[in-house]
Design a protein around this motif. Structure first.
Motif, PDB file in Angstrom:
ATOM      1  N   UNK A   1       0.836  -1.196   0.000  1.00  0.00           N
ATOM      2  CA  UNK A   1       0.000   0.000   0.000  1.00  0.00           C
ATOM      3  C   UNK A   1       0.872   1.247   0.000  1.00  0.00           C
ATOM      4  N   UNK A   2       0.278   2.361  -0.397  1.00  0.00           N
ATOM      5  CA  UNK A   2       0.961   3.653  -0.356  1.00  0.00           C
ATOM      6  C   UNK A   2       0.098   4.644   0.422  1.00  0.00           C
ATOM      7  N   UNK A   3       0.770   5.602   1.067  1.00  0.00           N
ATOM      8  CA  UNK A   3       0.100   6.637   1.836  1.00  0.00           C
ATOM      9  C   UNK A   3       0.805   7.964   1.565  1.00  0.00           C
ATOM     10  N   UNK A   4       0.069   9.068   1.513  1.00  0.00           N
ATOM     11  CA  UNK A   4       0.744  10.366   1.407  1.00  0.00           C
ATOM     12  C   UNK A   4       1.510  10.671   2.688  1.00  0.00           C
ATOM     13  N   UNK A   5       2.481  11.551   2.581  1.00  0.00           N
ATOM     14  CA  UNK A   5       3.322  11.898   3.725  1.00  0.00           C
ATOM     15  C   UNK A   5       2.481  12.287   4.939  1.00  0.00           C
ATOM     16  N   UNK A   6       1.395  13.023   4.697  1.00  0.00           N
ATOM     17  CA  UNK A   6       0.555  13.485   5.799  1.00  0.00           C
ATOM     18  C   UNK A   6      -0.142  12.334   6.531  1.00  0.00           C
ATOM     19  N   UNK A   7      -0.211  11.174   5.895  1.00  0.00           N
ATOM     20  CA  UNK A   7      -0.884  10.019   6.492  1.00  0.00           C
ATOM     21  C   UNK A   7       0.122   8.985   6.999  1.00  0.00           C
ATOM     22  N   UNK A   8       1.300   9.446   7.407  1.00  0.00           N
ATOM     23  CA  UNK A   8       2.320   8.521   7.921  1.00  0.00           C
ATOM     24  C   UNK A   8       1.797   7.722   9.106  1.00  0.00           C
ATOM     25  N   UNK A   9       0.940   8.336   9.910  1.00  0.00           N
ATOM     26  CA  UNK A   9       0.368   7.610  11.048  1.00  0.00           C
ATOM     27  C   UNK A   9      -0.442   6.413  10.581  1.00  0.00           C
ATOM     28  N   UNK A  10      -1.198   6.586   9.497  1.00  0.00           N
ATOM     29  CA  UNK A  10      -1.978   5.466   8.956  1.00  0.00           C
ATOM     30  C   UNK A  10      -1.060   4.381   8.400  1.00  0.00           C
ATOM     31  N   UNK A  11       0.054   4.790   7.808  1.00  0.00           N
ATOM     32  CA  UNK A  11       1.023   3.808   7.306  1.00  0.00           C
ATOM     33  C   UNK A  11       1.579   2.978   8.457  1.00  0.00           C
ATOM     34  N   UNK A  12       1.870   3.624   9.578  1.00  0.00           N
ATOM     35  CA  UNK A  12       2.368   2.896  10.744  1.00  0.00           C
ATOM     36  C   UNK A  12       1.295   1.986  11.329  1.00  0.00           C
ATOM     37  N   UNK A  13       0.061   2.445  11.321  1.00  0.00           N
ATOM     38  CA  UNK A  13      -1.034   1.582  11.804  1.00  0.00           C
ATOM     39  C   UNK A  13      -1.153   0.348  10.927  1.00  0.00           C
TER      40      UNK A  13
END
Length: 324
Positions: free
Chosen positions: A297-309
């Motif tokens: 998956x990919x996430x925008x920089x602003x959604x780094x928290x979602x990437x960690x989740x």
């Protein structure tokens, strides 16, 4: 520039996008305008306050990047304007990141920036530990835990290219199916099967030449049971704990080797040497589109928290990548 910082260690919600000055490259360094950055478990540990950056490294998380070289220090001018991916000691979760010229690899046309950003950390780790420290060679059977992780999927892909029989463990039947589709020779569902017994069955009692282990703890003595005589056990993490009890007489009798490594704190000369090896031996497969990373998956920089989740959920298959 925008960058993801960790003002206070803690949960994913503690990651914050904030303005930071654009760093300037020193001699031997390049400034990369980051298009994408890989997310790795050490980033999660750093966010929790459990894995501080080494001396001199950026406090911004992110250990692998892909983008275009926007500026270069003395001795690195030959990379100006080139698309590169690079292994870095930190700073990847940002619009610009410094990278040593020695750990940069050119991005071939067949790779997107997202794919390129997912390569360095896992490729360096698997190459160093499975092939250099584990001495895996054509025809060997190897056991890799975490078969659908970023490390696991890279081990499957790279092992398949170099003639290994890759046995992986995964936490569900669905993940086992995914690992087999990615090229694993065998996949063991550790939630329903005893991986020690399964390895014995799959190898006709011989065992494997190498175990690549990121679990640690009580897995270690079980891993040793999976090794053939003269086998090598390589530790790269210890998710189930840093301590284990092992049978020393068995190690002596079967001439087993226990080793391991970390990567982030190694000196630049060593990392440059590994990058040169990868450029010669592995990168031709990348350029020929025969070795690509598995992207979850990919996430925008602003959604780094979602990437960690997503990473902490354990549901991902392959790499998680941030885009700027």
């Amino acid at each position: 520039m925008r960058a993801v910082a960790i003002p206070v260690p803690g949960g994913p919600e503690n990651l914050a996008v904030e303005p930071r000055p654009v760093p300037q490259p020193a001699p031997g360094e390049v400034l990369v305008q980051v298009a994408a950055a890989g997310v790795n478990r050490p980033d999660v540990l750093q966010r929790k306050g459990l894995y501080p950056p080494p001396p001199g490294a950026s406090d911004i998380p992110g250990l692998e990047i892909a983008g275009t070289v926007a500026a270069a220090g003395d001795g690195a001018e030959h990379l100006l304007g080139q698309r590169v991916c690079a292994l870095v000691t930190g700073g990847g979760y940002a619009e610009y990141c410094l990278a040593p010229s020695g750990t940069c690899l050119p991005i071939p046309e067949v790779l997107s920036p997202v794919q390129a950003a997912a390569m360095p950390e896992t490729l360096f780790t698997v190459w160093i530990n499975l092939f250099e420290r584990g001495f895996a060679a054509d025809g060997d059977a190897v056991l890799v835990h975490g078969g659908t992780s970023g490390i696991g999927t890279m081990a499957i892909r790279l092992g398949s290219l170099f003639g290994l029989t890759v046995i992986v463990t995964c936490g569900s039947a669905a993940k086992c199916d995914a690992a087999l589709k990615l090229g694993a020779t065998h996949a063991i569902d550790y939630s329903a099967q005893d991986f020690v017994a399964e390895v014995a069955h799959l190898t006709a009692g011989r065992g494997v030449a190498v175990v690549l282990d990121m679990v640690g703890g009580d897995y270690l003595p079980r891993n040793l049971q999976c090794l053939a005589d003269d086998g090598r056990h390589v530790s790269i993490a210890f998710q189930r704990g840093p301590a284990a009890e092992i049978p020393i007489p068995d190690i002596m009798r079967r001439r087993l080797i226990l080793t391991g490594s970390t990567l982030r704190g190694r000196d630049l000369a060593y990392k440059t040497m590994v990058a040169d090896e990868l450029a010669r031996t592995v990168w031709p497969y990348v350029e020929g589109n025969r070795l690509t990373p598995v992207i979850d998956s990919t996430f925008p920089l602003e959604a780094a928290a979602d990437a960690h989740r997503r990473m902490e959920s354990g549901q991902h298959i392959g790499k998680i990548v941030l885009t700027t």
